[in-house]
Design a protein around this motif. Structure first.
Motif, short mmCIF file in Angstrom:
data_model
loop_
_atom_site.label_atom_id
_atom_site.label_comp_id
_atom_site.label_asym_id
_atom_site.label_seq_id
_atom_site.Cartn_x
_atom_site.Cartn_y
_atom_site.Cartn_z
N ILE A 47 -11.38 7.08 6.91
CA ILE A 47 -10.23 7.95 7.16
C ILE A 47 -9.23 7.23 8.07
O ILE A 47 -8.02 7.26 7.83
N VAL A 48 -9.73 6.58 9.11
CA VAL A 48 -8.87 5.89 10.07
C VAL A 48 -8.07 4.77 9.41
O VAL A 48 -6.88 4.62 9.67
N VAL A 49 -8.70 4.01 8.53
CA VAL A 49 -8.00 2.87 7.92
C VAL A 49 -7.23 3.23 6.66
O VAL A 49 -6.48 2.41 6.13
N SER A 50 -7.36 4.46 6.21
CA SER A 50 -6.66 4.89 4.99
C SER A 50 -5.17 5.11 5.27
O SER A 50 -4.81 5.80 6.22
N ARG A 51 -4.36 4.56 4.42
CA ARG A 51 -2.91 4.77 4.55
C ARG A 51 -2.47 6.05 3.84
O ARG A 51 -1.30 6.39 3.85
N GLN A 52 -3.41 6.77 3.24
CA GLN A 52 -3.09 8.04 2.58
C GLN A 52 -3.72 9.23 3.30
O GLN A 52 -3.22 10.34 3.17
N THR A 53 -4.78 9.04 4.05
CA THR A 53 -5.48 10.16 4.66
C THR A 53 -5.18 10.27 6.15
O THR A 53 -4.41 11.11 6.57
N GLY A 54 -5.81 9.42 6.96
CA GLY A 54 -5.66 9.52 8.41
C GLY A 54 -4.38 8.90 8.93
O GLY A 54 -3.81 9.37 9.91
N LEU A 55 -3.96 7.83 8.30
CA LEU A 55 -2.74 7.12 8.67
C LEU A 55 -2.79 6.48 10.06
O LEU A 55 -1.77 6.01 10.55
N CYS A 56 -3.94 6.46 10.70
CA CYS A 56 -4.06 5.91 12.06
C CYS A 56 -3.60 4.46 12.12
O CYS A 56 -2.97 4.03 13.08
N LEU A 58 -1.35 2.99 10.67
CA LEU A 58 0.09 2.76 10.65
C LEU A 58 0.63 2.50 12.06
O LEU A 58 1.59 1.76 12.23
N CYS A 59 0.01 3.10 13.07
CA CYS A 59 0.47 2.94 14.45
C CYS A 59 -0.49 2.13 15.31
O CYS A 59 -0.07 1.43 16.22
N HIS A 60 -1.78 2.26 15.06
CA HIS A 60 -2.82 1.60 15.86
C HIS A 60 -3.40 0.40 15.14
O HIS A 60 -3.47 0.38 13.92
N SER A 61 -3.86 -0.57 15.91
CA SER A 61 -4.70 -1.61 15.32
C SER A 61 -6.14 -1.15 15.46
O SER A 61 -6.50 -0.44 16.40
N VAL A 62 -6.93 -1.49 14.48
CA VAL A 62 -8.31 -1.02 14.39
C VAL A 62 -9.23 -2.23 14.47
O VAL A 62 -9.11 -3.14 13.66
N PRO A 63 -10.16 -2.24 15.42
CA PRO A 63 -11.06 -3.39 15.53
C PRO A 63 -12.04 -3.45 14.36
O PRO A 63 -12.33 -2.44 13.72
N SER A 64 -12.51 -4.64 14.10
CA SER A 64 -13.55 -4.86 13.09
C SER A 64 -13.17 -4.36 11.71
O SER A 64 -13.97 -3.74 11.02
N THR A 65 -11.96 -4.60 11.32
CA THR A 65 -11.56 -4.25 9.96
C THR A 65 -10.68 -5.36 9.42
O THR A 65 -9.99 -6.04 10.17
N GLU A 66 -10.73 -5.54 8.15
CA GLU A 66 -9.95 -6.58 7.49
C GLU A 66 -8.62 -6.06 6.96
O GLU A 66 -7.91 -6.76 6.26
N GLU A 67 -8.31 -4.81 7.28
CA GLU A 67 -7.06 -4.22 6.79
C GLU A 67 -5.87 -5.04 7.28
O GLU A 67 -5.79 -5.40 8.45
#
Length: 145
Positions: A47-56, A58-67
């Protein structure tokens, strides 16, 4: 018969929908689960890394992800969740403006007193109660000790 039907409809509308039942706030926190179920951190991350659901992302960087193309408008999520417990994280997701009145973070579970909401989204939350619990579970996994 019509009057009785109208009274029943009015009575039903007077009760809050269970999904939107009044939340119990304890200062800057919501201690009780919104769904009554534990959160799933794997689903929360999606949900956090989804650009359609959580959209987080878009504003935050998320650790441990290849997005790719993570946001830099808000702090890295590890910093954002650093000193917050589950109840405080839940409250931030429900309505971040209660703790930070000038925030640009959306209210993911609030449905009242919102501005410029498209008619198709009026009366609907961005995330479900279980979605919120899943995101909280994920955010707790990325906290640095």
């Amino acid at each position: 018969m019509r009057v009785g039907f109208k009274l029943v409809i009015c009575a039903l509308l007077a009760f809050p929908h269970p999904l939107y039942a009044q939340l119990i706030w304890d200062g800057d926190a919501i201690p009780n689960s919104l769904s009554g179920q534990p959160g799933d951190p794997t689903r929360g991350k999606s949900i956090v890394v989804s650009r359609q659901t959580g959209l987080c992302i878009l504003c935050h960087s998320v650790p441990s992800t290849e997005e790719r193309f993570q946001g830099n408008l808000a702090p890295d999520l590890r910093i954002s969740v650093g000193n917050l417990n589950a109840a405080q994280l839940r409250a931030r997701l429900v309505d971040a403006s209660r703790s930070q009145p000038n925030t640009i973070m959306p209210s993911y579970y609030r449905i009242d007193h919102l501005h410029r909401v498209a008619p198709s989204f009026a009366g609907k939350t961005v995330l479900s109660g279980q979605d919120i619990e899943d995101v909280v579970a994920y955010l707790l996994t990325i906290k640095t000790p």
